[in-house]
Each structure stands twice: as C-alpha cells, then as structure tokens.
Design a protein around this motif. Structure first.
Motif, mmCIF file in Angstrom:
data_model
loop_
_atom_site.group_PDB
_atom_site.id
_atom_site.type_symbol
_atom_site.label_atom_id
_atom_site.label_comp_id
_atom_site.label_asym_id
_atom_site.label_seq_id
_atom_site.Cartn_x
_atom_site.Cartn_y
_atom_site.Cartn_z
ATOM 1 N N LEU A 58 53.157 39.977 32.349
ATOM 2 C CA LEU A 58 52.411 40.607 33.425
ATOM 3 C C LEU A 58 52.905 42.020 33.696
ATOM 4 O O LEU A 58 52.120 42.944 33.917
ATOM 5 C CB LEU A 58 52.535 39.779 34.707
ATOM 6 N N PHE A 59 54.209 42.198 33.653
ATOM 7 C CA PHE A 59 54.844 43.453 34.067
ATOM 8 C C PHE A 59 54.404 44.622 33.196
ATOM 9 O O PHE A 59 54.064 45.696 33.689
ATOM 10 C CB PHE A 59 56.362 43.282 34.001
ATOM 11 N N GLY A 60 54.409 44.404 31.884
ATOM 12 C CA GLY A 60 54.118 45.507 30.979
ATOM 13 C C GLY A 60 52.706 46.050 31.105
ATOM 14 O O GLY A 60 52.471 47.233 30.829
ATOM 15 N N ARG A 61 51.757 45.191 31.529
ATOM 16 C CA ARG A 61 50.357 45.617 31.670
ATOM 17 C C ARG A 61 49.928 45.699 33.134
ATOM 18 O O ARG A 61 48.769 45.936 33.430
ATOM 19 C CB ARG A 61 49.444 44.662 30.900
ATOM 20 N N GLN A 62 50.889 45.487 34.042
ATOM 21 C CA GLN A 62 50.634 45.545 35.486
ATOM 22 C C GLN A 62 49.454 44.655 35.876
ATOM 23 O O GLN A 62 48.480 45.079 36.510
ATOM 24 C CB GLN A 62 50.408 46.992 35.944
ATOM 25 N N ILE A 63 49.577 43.379 35.488
ATOM 26 C CA ILE A 63 48.543 42.393 35.782
ATOM 27 C C ILE A 63 48.878 41.658 37.066
ATOM 28 O O ILE A 63 50.006 41.187 37.257
ATOM 29 C CB ILE A 63 48.409 41.377 34.625
ATOM 30 N N ARG A 64 47.904 41.538 37.939
ATOM 31 C CA ARG A 64 48.044 40.741 39.165
ATOM 32 C C ARG A 64 47.566 39.327 38.858
ATOM 33 O O ARG A 64 46.440 39.130 38.406
ATOM 34 C CB ARG A 64 47.205 41.350 40.279
#
Length: 352
Positions: free
Chosen positions: A281-287
C-alpha cells in the motif's frame, strides 16, 4: 410457527418451533412477512463458516405483533424493516452510525434467532427497527422485492462505495457480480461516479448490472484483468475499487487494479485472505478500508428513496419462494441459477 433450520452443510429444513415472545422491556415481536436468502448464508450452507444447528437468515420485514413496556417507536400492527445487525442505540458507536461496532450488536441467525421464519423477537427495538411508510396490507411481493435488498446487500454495497471514497466524476471498478457487487456498482453511479465497471464471471448477472446503468467486463478468477481494465478506461486505472467477494483472488485484483493514490473499499467478508504487506500500500499510496456495513445507518434514507421512486433494487431478487421451499432456494443460489431468493413467510400456521 415455521422456521428454517440449518442442520449441517447442504442440509436445510423447515420445522415447527415455538412462537417468540417479549422478554425484555425493549423487545418487540415481529410477524415476518418476507425474508430472504443472502449470499453470505451460502458460506454457512457450504460449511465454510462454522454454524451450530439452528435458525439461519438475517433479512426481514414484517408487522409488529407485541411490544415491550419501554418501546416508544412502534406499536402493534406497524410495518417495519430490520437491518441485518441489531444494536442498542445509545453508545458512542451507535450514535456515530457504526452500529456493528456496538458492544451489544449481533446478527440475526448467528447471535440470535434466525430471520428465515414466520416471527422473531427483536431486542433494542427502538434502535434497530425502521418503521415503513406504507400500510401493512401494502407489503406485497413487488414492494418486498424493492425493500428486501436494503436490509443487507444494497446497504453493504453502499457502504463499500463510502469506504472506497467514491466522489463525483471518479472512475470505479467493482469486483464481484453477486447481489452486493451489483448493489455497489449501482450505488457508485448514484454517488456521481463518471465510469463504473463491474467485473464478474456470469453473463446473466452482468446483464442485471447493466440494467443499473453500469459497464461490465466478463473475467475469470484465474486471470488478471488489469490491462483489460486499463484499455477500457482509456489507458488509466480506476480511482476507486470496491471489493465484494472476500476471496484471495478478488482481494489481489482490487489492490492490483486500483490507480496509484486511489482507494479500495472492501465489504466482501475475507475468507482465507492473506495479510496485506504494508509496503504493498505504502509504495503506491493506496487507501484500504473495510468493514461490516452499518445498515441501520443507511436504511432510513434508502427506504425514503424507494418510497419516492428514486431507487428500485428489485432486479436483485430474481426468484420468490414460499418459506417451506427454503431448501430449494439455497440450492438455486448455491448453483448460481438464482441471484437472490425472496422467501414469502406468510403461508401456514403460527401455532406451536
């Protein structure tokens, strides 16, 4: 009265049981006029989710029979609809519209008597039941088909859209062609999404979804639809994804197909889904946000929209059976020959 009973996987019967009665001052008893079989009931039916022998079902509408001394919102004879979760109404979580997080919350047919029956005792009636703006004698099959999806599947789809953060103009992909997935796609359109694409496997169900003014893409669960979705959306991936299945392949697809900086809402109850690595999630800034739908929070608005004709989810129900034929309804949904079954519970006697 008659009630559906789960005995063991793939074994459903309808049996005579004692009528319910008011026990606590906040109770009411309800004569159930219509119930339904939910896709989540199939997890129990198939033996995937453990369930002790006993009542089953969590969707119903009907007429109040008797009320406890502390009940103020309904009287005998009033028509009512129930969310699939009951709750006591006074805690912070209930007041915040998160009734499933109430410490006294429970689900019919799991934590309480099952709702695929001719009557039920309802705890915390003032906080749980929603009065209906029709006379009890108006609650026929056609109106029940419009109202019954609100108890769970349409409310759950609506919640998935909220969790994903769908806003006007967004592109949205919904994963799953069951009643919840179709509901989520319809709710996304109603939320103002610019493009809504439902991913599913069964042509008949995709046709139902298209009736709600959404696009569809037929996919198999063993293929990655990312490039096909990108092509359909003109080279982009969707801003929001709503996952409505709860299986590993669907969850992986949701995280793979959402655009960087996008949001995923998941309302498919996870079964056998691996933990999500934070860096995914962090690398693509996914909520990523999921949870049990607070159907009681959504019900008053949805009922009003049905009353005014702005909402008609009746195409989600494609078969109506008598309560005595509940086993046939389970078999039809298990094999995919029915999307959602409405149970008419009015036949037969209510005596012990």
């Amino acid at each position: 009265m008659l009630a559906t009973r789960f005995n063991k996987p793939f074994d459903i019967t309808v049996e005579r049981v004692p009528d319910p009665r008011v026990v606590d001052p906040t109770d009411v008893t309800v004569e159930i006029l219509y119930s339904a079989i939910c896709g989540s009931d199939l997890w129990t039916f198939r033996g995937i989710v453990p369930h002790a022998p006993g009542g089953i079902g969590h969707e119903f509408l009907g007429r109040v029979l008797d009320v406890g001394a502390a009940v103020t919102s309904v009287r005998p004879g009033d028509p009512v609809i129930a969310p699939f979760v009951f709750s006591e109404g006074d805690c912070h979580q209930c007041r915040s519209g998160l009734q499933p997080l109430c410490e006294h919350a429970g689900i019919w047919g799991r934590d309480w008597a099952g709702a695929q029956a001719q009557a039920i005792r309802v705890p915390y009636a003032d906080a749980t039941l929603v009065p209906l703006p029709w006379a009890a004698d108006e609650l026929g099959t056609e109106l029940a088909r419009r109202l019954m999806p609100l108890c769970d599947v349409y409310a759950t789809g609506t919640h998935g859209v909220a969790l994903a953060g769908v806003a006007a103009g967004d592109s949205v992909v919904v994963i799953g062609d069951g009643a919840v997935g179709i509901s989520a796609a319809a709710a996304a359109r109603r939320a103002g999404a610019g493009r809504v694409v439902l991913l599913g496997e069964q042509p008949a169900r995709l046709t139902v979804a298209e009736g709600f003014d959404v696009e569809t893409l037929r996919v198999s669960r063993d293929e990655s639809p990312v490039e096909r979705v990108r092509e359909l959306l003109g080279g982009r991936l969707p801003d929001r994804v709503v996952e409505c299945v709860g299986m590993q392949s669907a969850f992986d697809t949701a995280l793979d197909v959402v655009a960087p900086g996008g949001g995923v809402g998941y309302v498919g109850v996870p079964h056998g889904v691996d933990p999500v690595a934070p860096m995914r999630l962090f690398g693509r800034q996914i909520r990523l946000c999921g949870g049990v739908a607070p159907a009681r929070h959504y019900l008053p608005r949805l009922v009003e929209e049905v009353r005014t004709g702005r909402l008609d989810p009746s195409p989600l129900i494609d078969r109506t059976l008598a309560l005595a034929d509940a086993a046939a309804g389970y078999a039809a949904m298990d094999t995919g020959t029915a999307l959602k079954v409405l149970l008419d519970t009015t036949g037969g006697s209510h005596g012990d």
